[in-house]
Structures are given as C-alpha cells and as structure tokens.
Design an enzyme around this catalytic site. Structure first.
Site, mmCIF file in Angstrom:
data_model
loop_
_atom_site.group_PDB
_atom_site.id
_atom_site.type_symbol
_atom_site.label_atom_id
_atom_site.label_comp_id
_atom_site.label_asym_id
_atom_site.label_seq_id
_atom_site.Cartn_x
_atom_site.Cartn_y
_atom_site.Cartn_z
ATOM 1 N N HIS A 54 0.685 -1.163 0.053
ATOM 2 C CA HIS A 54 0.249 -0.047 0.121
ATOM 3 C C HIS A 54 0.775 1.078 0.041
ATOM 4 C CE1 HIS A 54 -3.739 -2.124 1.906
ATOM 5 N NE2 HIS A 54 -3.210 -2.656 1.170
ATOM 6 N N GLU A 56 1.162 3.713 1.822
ATOM 7 C CA GLU A 56 1.355 4.185 3.250
ATOM 8 C C GLU A 56 2.437 3.423 3.575
ATOM 9 O OE1 GLU A 56 -1.597 3.327 2.154
ATOM 10 O OE2 GLU A 56 -3.119 3.837 3.513
ATOM 11 N N CYS A 84 -6.201 1.724 6.075
ATOM 12 C CA CYS A 84 -6.673 0.393 6.584
ATOM 13 C C CYS A 84 -6.043 0.102 7.888
ATOM 14 C CB CYS A 84 -6.407 -0.706 5.433
ATOM 15 S SG CYS A 84 -4.712 -1.178 5.310
ATOM 16 N N CYS A 87 -2.351 -0.679 7.638
ATOM 17 C CA CYS A 87 -1.590 0.612 7.625
ATOM 18 C C CYS A 87 -1.563 1.532 8.907
ATOM 19 C CB CYS A 87 -1.759 1.567 6.442
ATOM 20 S SG CYS A 87 -1.560 0.733 4.669
#
Length: 150
Positions: A54, A56, A84, A87
């Site tokens: 992701h 992040e 999410c 993260c």
C-alpha cells in the site's frame, strides 16, 4: 487544514500515477521534521505482487530508510484515502506525529471507520489526525477508477 493542501497535491499525483499503472489510486507522502518530503509513493500491490505494498507502507519503509530509524516521531503522513487497519497499525508502530488523509473509507478504513486501530488500548500510539483534506478530489479519483472497472 489548508497548510497541508500543497503536499496533498503530491499525494494526489502519486495516486494518479498508481491508477495509470492499473493500481487502486492511492498516494502517500511522508514529510520530515522540517516539512520536506522524505518519501512519496502510490499503491503497487499488483505490480509487486505484494498485498502489503500500500502507498502508506511504501512511504513508511522509505522514510525509515532515509532517517535510519524505525521511528518517525517528528514526521507527518499524508495519504489520499483513510488508511486500512494494516497501515494504521504501521503508523502506530512508527509513532508518526500526524496523519492527514483525504477521503474516508467506510468499507475498509482502519482509523475513523472499521477497526479504528488507534482507539484500541493495544495501539502503541495515536497520531494527531486531520481528515477531509482535498476530500472531493481524492474521492473522485477512486470513484472514477472503480467506475471504469465496471
């Protein structure tokens, strides 16, 4: 907070680049203590065949490498979509000072929706949170991307 808007533009550029690669359009930026960009990235889960890639996670890893530390206590993370749970847990573990995000994610968010990671007593840290920064543009990117898939 308008002061974050220029850096959210960088995260939006990363989100657009992710979409151009066929990734879900999420972009992120980590700002160092002086406000300079330490890392920026967009989602790369498909490209890297890595479900943890992701935006992040990628910028957190890169910023930790730049600073030579597993902690980002004086750093800010800007991301186009509410992180999410995975993260959010990484944000807590790295002790990021501020989390600034654009669009809310009622389905998969882990900050103000869903798991609400920072609200749990097991969370190591809760950053200062600013949501809704460039929300319309961030949400529009996602809506357009998913509409194109249908």
């Amino acid at each position: 907070m308008p002061r974050f808007a220029p850096m959210m533009d960088v995260a939006l550029q990363e989100a657009r680049a992710a979409a151009a690669r066929g990734e879900v359009p999420v972009g992120a930026v980590v700002l160092g203590p002086g406000g300079r960009i330490l890392a920026q990235a967009g989602n790369r889960t498909r490209e890297l065949r890595d479900p943890t890639a992701h935006a992040e996670m990628l910028v957190i890893r890169a910023a930790c490498g730049v600073l030579g530390s597993e902690r980002l206590t004086q750093c800010d993370l800007l991301v186009t979509l509410e992180p999410c749970a995975m993260c959010a847990a990484a944000i807590a573990a790295t002790r990021i000072r501020r989390l600034i995000y654009g669009a809310a994610d009622p389905k998969s968010g882990g900050v103000e929706h869903g798991a609400r990671v920072f609200a749990h007593s097991q969370s190591h840290h809760c950053p200062e949170i600013f949501s809704g920064i460039a929300e319309r543009e961030c949400a529009g990117l996602l809506t357009g991307f998913f509409r194109g898939l249908r």
